[in-house]
Motif scaffolding. Structure first.
Motif, PDB file in Angstrom:
ATOM      1  N   ILE A 173       0.832  -1.205   0.000  1.00  0.00           N
ATOM      2  CA  ILE A 173       0.000   0.000   0.000  1.00  0.00           C
ATOM      3  C   ILE A 173       0.869   1.258   0.000  1.00  0.00           C
ATOM      4  CG2 ILE A 173      -1.612   1.378   1.385  1.00  0.00           C
ATOM      5  CD1 ILE A 173      -3.000  -1.211   2.156  1.00  0.00           C
ATOM      6  N   GLU A 174       1.917   1.275   0.805  1.00  0.00           N
ATOM      7  CA  GLU A 174       2.780   2.450   0.855  1.00  0.00           C
ATOM      8  C   GLU A 174       3.511   2.657  -0.459  1.00  0.00           C
ATOM      9  OE1 GLU A 174       5.236   1.983   4.309  1.00  0.00           O
ATOM     10  OE2 GLU A 174       3.692   2.808   5.648  1.00  0.00           O
ATOM     11  N   SER A 175       3.817   1.573  -1.153  1.00  0.00           N
ATOM     12  CA  SER A 175       4.445   1.680  -2.468  1.00  0.00           C
ATOM     13  C   SER A 175       3.513   2.379  -3.450  1.00  0.00           C
ATOM     14  CB  SER A 175       4.810   0.288  -2.991  1.00  0.00           C
ATOM     15  OG  SER A 175       5.346   0.363  -4.294  1.00  0.00           O
ATOM     16  N   VAL A 176       2.232   2.046  -3.374  1.00  0.00           N
ATOM     17  CA  VAL A 176       1.227   2.688  -4.241  1.00  0.00           C
ATOM     18  C   VAL A 176       1.083   4.162  -3.872  1.00  0.00           C
ATOM     19  CG1 VAL A 176      -1.230   2.793  -4.819  1.00  0.00           C
ATOM     20  CG2 VAL A 176      -0.068   0.581  -4.704  1.00  0.00           C
ATOM     21  N   VAL A 177       0.931   4.435  -2.591  1.00  0.00           N
ATOM     22  CA  VAL A 177       0.715   5.808  -2.127  1.00  0.00           C
ATOM     23  C   VAL A 177       1.892   6.714  -2.489  1.00  0.00           C
ATOM     24  CG1 VAL A 177       0.434   7.269  -0.077  1.00  0.00           C
ATOM     25  CG2 VAL A 177      -0.818   5.121  -0.255  1.00  0.00           C
ATOM     26  N   ASN A 178       3.091   6.193  -2.421  1.00  0.00           N
ATOM     27  CA  ASN A 178       4.289   6.991  -2.688  1.00  0.00           C
ATOM     28  C   ASN A 178       4.667   7.044  -4.166  1.00  0.00           C
ATOM     29  OD1 ASN A 178       4.674   7.554   0.067  1.00  0.00           O
ATOM     30  ND2 ASN A 178       5.771   5.635   0.384  1.00  0.00           N
ATOM     31  N   SER A 179       3.891   6.385  -5.009  1.00  0.00           N
ATOM     32  CA  SER A 179       4.180   6.390  -6.444  1.00  0.00           C
ATOM     33  C   SER A 179       3.802   7.746  -7.053  1.00  0.00           C
ATOM     34  CB  SER A 179       3.402   5.284  -7.150  1.00  0.00           C
ATOM     35  OG  SER A 179       2.013   5.587  -7.190  1.00  0.00           O
ATOM     36  N   LYS A 180       4.141   7.939  -8.331  1.00  0.00           N
ATOM     37  CA  LYS A 180       3.871   9.200  -9.005  1.00  0.00           C
ATOM     38  C   LYS A 180       2.543   9.186  -9.771  1.00  0.00           C
ATOM     39  CE  LYS A 180       8.750  10.440  -9.498  1.00  0.00           C
ATOM     40  NZ  LYS A 180       9.843  10.808 -10.428  1.00  0.00           N
ATOM     41  N   HIS A 181       1.731   8.151  -9.585  1.00  0.00           N
ATOM     42  CA  HIS A 181       0.451   8.046 -10.284  1.00  0.00           C
ATOM     43  C   HIS A 181      -0.552   9.056  -9.731  1.00  0.00           C
ATOM     44  CE1 HIS A 181       1.844   4.563 -12.372  1.00  0.00           C
ATOM     45  NE2 HIS A 181       2.006   3.850 -11.271  1.00  0.00           N
ATOM     46  N   HIS A 182      -1.584   9.349 -10.533  1.00  0.00           N
ATOM     47  CA  HIS A 182      -2.628  10.242 -10.021  1.00  0.00           C
ATOM     48  C   HIS A 182      -3.528   9.473  -9.058  1.00  0.00           C
ATOM     49  CE1 HIS A 182      -5.676   8.493 -12.647  1.00  0.00           C
ATOM     50  NE2 HIS A 182      -4.995   8.807 -13.732  1.00  0.00           N
ATOM     51  N   SER A 183      -4.377  10.192  -8.360  1.00  0.00           N
ATOM     52  CA  SER A 183      -5.141   9.607  -7.257  1.00  0.00           C
ATOM     53  C   SER A 183      -6.063   8.472  -7.690  1.00  0.00           C
ATOM     54  CB  SER A 183      -5.961  10.698  -6.550  1.00  0.00           C
ATOM     55  OG  SER A 183      -6.842  11.338  -7.465  1.00  0.00           O
ATOM     56  N   ILE A 184      -6.667   8.579  -8.869  1.00  0.00           N
ATOM     57  CA  ILE A 184      -7.570   7.520  -9.333  1.00  0.00           C
ATOM     58  C   ILE A 184      -6.809   6.221  -9.559  1.00  0.00           C
ATOM     59  CG2 ILE A 184      -9.260   6.837 -11.070  1.00  0.00           C
ATOM     60  CD1 ILE A 184     -10.142   9.203  -9.430  1.00  0.00           C
ATOM     61  N   GLU A 185      -5.622   6.322 -10.148  1.00  0.00           N
ATOM     62  CA  GLU A 185      -4.792   5.134 -10.358  1.00  0.00           C
ATOM     63  C   GLU A 185      -4.405   4.503  -9.022  1.00  0.00           C
ATOM     64  OE1 GLU A 185      -2.223   5.848 -14.376  1.00  0.00           O
ATOM     65  OE2 GLU A 185      -1.914   7.302 -12.778  1.00  0.00           O
ATOM     66  N   LYS A 186      -4.125   5.347  -8.049  1.00  0.00           N
ATOM     67  CA  LYS A 186      -3.768   4.843  -6.729  1.00  0.00           C
ATOM     68  C   LYS A 186      -4.951   4.148  -6.062  1.00  0.00           C
ATOM     69  CE  LYS A 186      -0.095   8.223  -5.826  1.00  0.00           C
ATOM     70  NZ  LYS A 186       0.403   9.316  -4.941  1.00  0.00           N
TER      71      LYS A 186
ATOM     72  N   VAL B   5      -7.484   2.660  -7.563  1.00  0.00           N
ATOM     73  CA  VAL B   5      -7.704   1.387  -8.257  1.00  0.00           C
ATOM     74  C   VAL B   5      -6.663   0.358  -7.819  1.00  0.00           C
ATOM     75  CG1 VAL B   5      -7.627   0.233 -10.507  1.00  0.00           C
ATOM     76  CG2 VAL B   5      -8.840   2.405 -10.254  1.00  0.00           C
ATOM     77  N   ALA B   6      -5.416   0.791  -7.683  1.00  0.00           N
ATOM     78  CA  ALA B   6      -4.352  -0.128  -7.268  1.00  0.00           C
ATOM     79  C   ALA B   6      -4.602  -0.659  -5.858  1.00  0.00           C
ATOM     80  CB  ALA B   6      -3.000   0.576  -7.335  1.00  0.00           C
ATOM     81  N   ILE B   7      -5.021   0.218  -4.955  1.00  0.00           N
ATOM     82  CA  ILE B   7      -5.274  -0.208  -3.584  1.00  0.00           C
ATOM     83  C   ILE B   7      -6.510  -1.094  -3.513  1.00  0.00           C
ATOM     84  CG2 ILE B   7      -6.010   0.622  -1.303  1.00  0.00           C
ATOM     85  CD1 ILE B   7      -4.017   2.870  -1.581  1.00  0.00           C
ATOM     86  N   VAL B   8      -7.533  -0.778  -4.305  1.00  0.00           N
ATOM     87  CA  VAL B   8      -8.715  -1.636  -4.371  1.00  0.00           C
ATOM     88  C   VAL B   8      -8.330  -3.035  -4.830  1.00  0.00           C
ATOM     89  CG1 VAL B   8     -10.843  -2.077  -5.651  1.00  0.00           C
ATOM     90  CG2 VAL B   8     -10.420   0.191  -4.699  1.00  0.00           C
ATOM     91  N   ASN B   9      -7.441  -3.115  -5.811  1.00  0.00           N
ATOM     92  CA  ASN B   9      -6.992  -4.418  -6.300  1.00  0.00           C
ATOM     93  C   ASN B   9      -6.221  -5.188  -5.233  1.00  0.00           C
ATOM     94  OD1 ASN B   9      -8.115  -4.225  -8.870  1.00  0.00           O
ATOM     95  ND2 ASN B   9      -6.318  -3.220  -9.732  1.00  0.00           N
TER      96      ASN B   9
ATOM     97  N   TYR C  13     -11.998   7.450 -13.795  1.00  0.00           N
ATOM     98  CA  TYR C  13     -12.096   6.121 -13.170  1.00  0.00           C
ATOM     99  C   TYR C  13     -12.694   5.104 -14.138  1.00  0.00           C
ATOM    100  CZ  TYR C  13     -13.749   2.435 -10.026  1.00  0.00           C
ATOM    101  OH  TYR C  13     -14.016   1.223  -9.426  1.00  0.00           O
ATOM    102  N   ASN C  14     -13.805   5.460 -14.769  1.00  0.00           N
ATOM    103  CA  ASN C  14     -14.462   4.533 -15.699  1.00  0.00           C
ATOM    104  C   ASN C  14     -13.574   4.214 -16.902  1.00  0.00           C
ATOM    105  OD1 ASN C  14     -16.811   4.328 -14.161  1.00  0.00           O
ATOM    106  ND2 ASN C  14     -17.746   6.112 -15.137  1.00  0.00           N
ATOM    107  N   LYS C  15     -12.843   5.217 -17.385  1.00  0.00           N
ATOM    108  CA  LYS C  15     -11.926   4.996 -18.504  1.00  0.00           C
ATOM    109  C   LYS C  15     -10.795   4.053 -18.092  1.00  0.00           C
ATOM    110  CE  LYS C  15      -8.970   7.440 -21.820  1.00  0.00           C
ATOM    111  NZ  LYS C  15      -8.469   8.774 -22.274  1.00  0.00           N
ATOM    112  N   LEU C  16     -10.292   4.260 -16.882  1.00  0.00           N
ATOM    113  CA  LEU C  16      -9.206   3.415 -16.381  1.00  0.00           C
ATOM    114  C   LEU C  16      -9.667   1.973 -16.221  1.00  0.00           C
ATOM    115  CD1 LEU C  16      -6.275   3.444 -15.355  1.00  0.00           C
ATOM    116  CD2 LEU C  16      -7.157   3.933 -13.069  1.00  0.00           C
ATOM    117  N   ILE C  17     -10.858   1.781 -15.666  1.00  0.00           N
ATOM    118  CA  ILE C  17     -11.411   0.431 -15.480  1.00  0.00           C
ATOM    119  C   ILE C  17     -11.659  -0.227 -16.837  1.00  0.00           C
ATOM    120  CG2 ILE C  17     -13.377  -0.877 -14.640  1.00  0.00           C
ATOM    121  CD1 ILE C  17     -11.464   0.097 -12.469  1.00  0.00           C
TER     122      ILE C  17
END
Length: 211
Positions: A65-78, A80-84, A194-198
């Motif tokens: 989770i911390e790896s996702v949070v500290n990444s350079k992705h935008h919030s929606i990508e983060k 989705v990653a945490i949901v996964n 979000y919908n586009k990403l999904i």
């Protein structure tokens, strides 16, 4: 992989799927093809092994989770990653038997896991929410309100009583809960992203399945 890691990985696989209360150390050692003497060298009792297994898994989740949070992705990508990450835990890891055994036979560890979950959500989700508000993807309301709603939902839905009484799998409960929550906190701009990403992820998955 050293011996201790091998024991913990096997314990995670066995206990998370079948629970731990009814599994003897003889059965565990036999399934691992290792002597009890070797196991007891690292974990003097089954209780110690159960606690170490839970702690090891919590550290893995914390790192992911911390790896996702500290990444350079935008919030929606983060998000989705945490949901996964959360969905994969429910789908491939923790069974109702594991959760039920924790609650009834290791209440102090169950309490510790709930405390860990609360701290992780408060710390990391807050960061993502702040980022999302700045990006215009998440509605601008006090983040603590959103977090409390999120925590209440997770604690109410993703627990043994609710799951067993309503004949849900952990994965189904997580999937439905997070879908409702995510759609509730996103702005219209955020929903489009979000919908586009999904949609893109589903297309990638379909292409992969066809190969």
């Amino acid at each position: 992989m050293n011996v201790k890691e091998k024991i913990l990985n096997h314990a995670e696989e066995i206990f998370f799927l079948n629970g731990f209360h009814k599994i003897t150390m003889d059965e565990f050692a036999s399934s691992l093809k290792m002597s009890k003497k070797t196991i007891y060298k690292y974990f003097p009792s089954k209780e110690d092994l159960v606690k170490a297994t839970a702690h090891s898994f919590m550290q893995k989740i914390k790192s992911e989770i911390e790896s996702v949070v500290n990444s350079k992705h935008h919030s929606i990508e983060k998000i989705v990653a945490i949901v996964n990450i959360i969905k994969n835990i429910g789908l491939h890891k923790m069974s109702e038997k594991w959760l039920e055994d924790l609650r009834h036979h290791q209440p102090s560890l169950w309490k510790e896991i709930n405390s860990f979950r609360t701290k992780m959500i408060n710390k990391n989700i807050s960061i993502i929410f702040h980022q999302g508000v700045k990006e215009g993807y998440i509605i601008d309301v006090p983040h603590q309100i959103i977090i409390n709603i999120f925590m209440s939902s997770v604690q109410s839905i993703v627990n043994p009583d609710f799951i067993m009484n309503n004949n849900f799998s952990i994965s189904e409960a997580i999937d439905s809960t997070l879908k409702i929550l995510i759609n509730g906190i996103l702005t219209e701009k955020g929903k489009k992203v979000y919908n586009k990403l999904i949609k893109n992820k589903m297309q990638v998955q379909n292409d992969s399945d066809e190969e």
